[in-house]
Design an enzyme around this catalytic site. Structure first.
Site, mmCIF file in Angstrom:
data_model
loop_
_atom_site.group_PDB
_atom_site.id
_atom_site.type_symbol
_atom_site.label_atom_id
_atom_site.label_comp_id
_atom_site.label_asym_id
_atom_site.label_seq_id
_atom_site.Cartn_x
_atom_site.Cartn_y
_atom_site.Cartn_z
ATOM 1 N N GLU A 161 -3.404 8.592 8.719
ATOM 2 C CA GLU A 161 -1.934 8.487 8.811
ATOM 3 C C GLU A 161 -1.396 9.274 10.011
ATOM 4 O O GLU A 161 -0.335 8.974 10.525
ATOM 5 C CB GLU A 161 -1.258 8.960 7.510
ATOM 6 N N ASP B 119 0.870 -1.187 0.000
ATOM 7 C CA ASP B 119 0.000 0.000 0.000
ATOM 8 C C ASP B 119 0.906 1.236 0.000
ATOM 9 O O ASP B 119 2.116 1.134 0.208
ATOM 10 C CB ASP B 119 -0.891 0.006 1.261
ATOM 11 N N SER B 120 0.289 2.389 -0.173
ATOM 12 C CA SER B 120 1.040 3.645 -0.102
ATOM 13 C C SER B 120 1.541 3.911 1.322
ATOM 14 O O SER B 120 2.456 4.698 1.506
ATOM 15 C CB SER B 120 0.147 4.797 -0.546
ATOM 16 N N CYS C 214 -11.103 2.661 0.011
ATOM 17 C CA CYS C 214 -9.720 3.019 0.343
ATOM 18 C C CYS C 214 -9.368 2.179 1.556
ATOM 19 O O CYS C 214 -10.164 2.090 2.501
ATOM 20 C CB CYS C 214 -9.603 4.508 0.667
ATOM 21 N N CYS D 252 -4.296 -1.507 -1.973
ATOM 22 C CA CYS D 252 -4.475 -0.060 -2.148
ATOM 23 C C CYS D 252 -5.468 0.122 -3.289
ATOM 24 O O CYS D 252 -5.232 -0.344 -4.408
ATOM 25 C CB CYS D 252 -3.119 0.545 -2.502
ATOM 26 N N HIS E 125 -7.431 2.645 3.902
ATOM 27 C CA HIS E 125 -7.294 3.371 5.175
ATOM 28 C C HIS E 125 -8.639 3.491 5.909
ATOM 29 O O HIS E 125 -8.671 3.638 7.123
ATOM 30 C CB HIS E 125 -6.780 4.797 4.930
HETATM 31 N N1 DGL Z 1 -4.894 3.229 1.069
HETATM 32 C C1 DGL Z 1 -4.889 3.643 -0.274
HETATM 33 C C2 DGL Z 1 -6.142 3.326 -1.016
HETATM 34 O O1 DGL Z 1 -6.729 2.298 -0.732
HETATM 35 C C3 DGL Z 1 -4.194 4.887 -0.676
HETATM 36 C C4 DGL Z 1 -4.422 6.133 0.028
HETATM 37 C C5 DGL Z 1 -3.487 7.193 -0.479
HETATM 38 O O2 DGL Z 1 -2.288 6.951 -0.502
HETATM 39 O O3 DGL Z 1 -3.969 8.250 -0.881
HETATM 40 O O4 DGL Z 1 -6.552 4.022 -1.905
#
Ligand code: DGL
Length: 283
Positions: free
Chosen positions: A166, A12-13, A198, A75, A200
């Site tokens: 984050e 993931d990012s 997402c 991600c 997150h």
């Molecule tokens: N967690 C990621 C997603 O599912 C990326 C969030 C990001 O880096 O902007 O899109």
């Protein structure tokens, strides 16, 4: 090492993919897992397609260099914009999170409106709309399962959610206000389900659920993706054999201490085996 014993790569990012990692670990306790969080370059959600493909490809190279047997793109942003490209390059099966989430949304919506929230890049790509329509077309091919076409897909970018997560702002008043700000326009559409598009966002699930109300089912793509991965490994005879608890390695591109601290909250336990990459990913 036998191919079956090779690890599963997940990336993931940043921290978000740990929500997918957790679901995979829950149902695949014996697999060795390698996680990569691109903490130096998070967020991906406001970057261009070219940049997202570039970053994702570098991580793919890093993981395949560690002989993973499959890669899970944990991600939504990378899955929306880079998956086709990664699949061409990988040499191992690559799984994204969009299709499993879209399938589940169609399954639970029974023809009602479907809401999707995600990063700006994911929402602009319309990856969920495309996957949902594809699934409905597939189902409608089966006459016994004809789907009501009078429903709406409402997609909404929520760009402030990732920085809040984050930063560890998981239950603060400011987070509640931001959730209210983004979701108020969705609530009026009375969606039957809301896809957390997402990785997150599951960390905000309770707050999102409180805002949107009990009649809307919340869908976590990570849970659906973990099932897809398990079924694939099983069907293809690729499960790790043995009864020993699977090993775990975590790599980040920056700020190891923050990753350990917040990552522990994501996984609900303290984190070990976290290493900083030595620059081979960040070029
Ligand atoms: N967690 C990621 C997603 O599912 C990326 C969030 C990001 O880096 O902007 O899109």
């Amino acid at each position: 090492m036998k191919f079956n014993d090779s690890p599963v790569g997940i990336f993931d990012s940043g921290l978000g993919g740990l929500t997918v990692f957790k679901e995979i670990r829950k149902i695949l306790p014996f697999e060795d897992l390698i996680y990569f969080g691109d903490t130096a370059r998070v967020p991906y959600g406001n970057k261009s397609k070219e940049t997202i493909i570039k970053y994702s490809s570098e991580i793919l190279e890093f993981l395949t260099g560690r002989k993973v047997k499959i890669v899970v793109v944990a991600c939504n942003t990378s899955s929306s914009l880079a998956l086709d490209d990664l699949r061409k390059k990988a040499g191992v099966p690559v799984f994204g999170v969009i299709e499993p989430g879209a399938k589940k949304a169609v399954e639970v919506s029974s023809g009602g409106n479907i809401a999707v929230i995600g990063t700006s890049a994911t929402i602009q790509s319309r990856a969920y709309s495309i996957a949902i329509h594809k699934e409905i077309t597939f189902l409608n091919g089966d006459k016994s399962r004809r789907f009501n076409n009078g429903f709406k897909i409402i997609e909404k970018a929520c760009p402030l959610f990732v920085p809040l997560v984050e930063e560890g702002f998981l239950n603060q008043e400011i987070t509640k206000s931001v959730i209210n700000h983004y979701l108020s326009s969705l609530i009026v559409e009375k969606p039957s389900c809301l896809v957390l598009g997402c990785t997150h966002y599951p960390m905000l699930k309770d707050l999102i659920s409180a805002e949107i109300g009990g009649n809307t089912e919340i869908i976590d793509s990570g849970i659906e993706t973990a099932e897809v991965v398990k079924n694939y490994l099983k069907k293809n005879g690729m499960l790790k054999v043995g009864a020993e608890k699977g090993g775990e390695l975590f790599f980040v591109s920056d700020d190891i201490e923050k990753f350990k601290e917040l990552g522990g909250k994501f996984l609900g336990r303290s984190m070990e085996n976290v290493s900083l990459t030595d620059g081979d990913v960040i070029k």
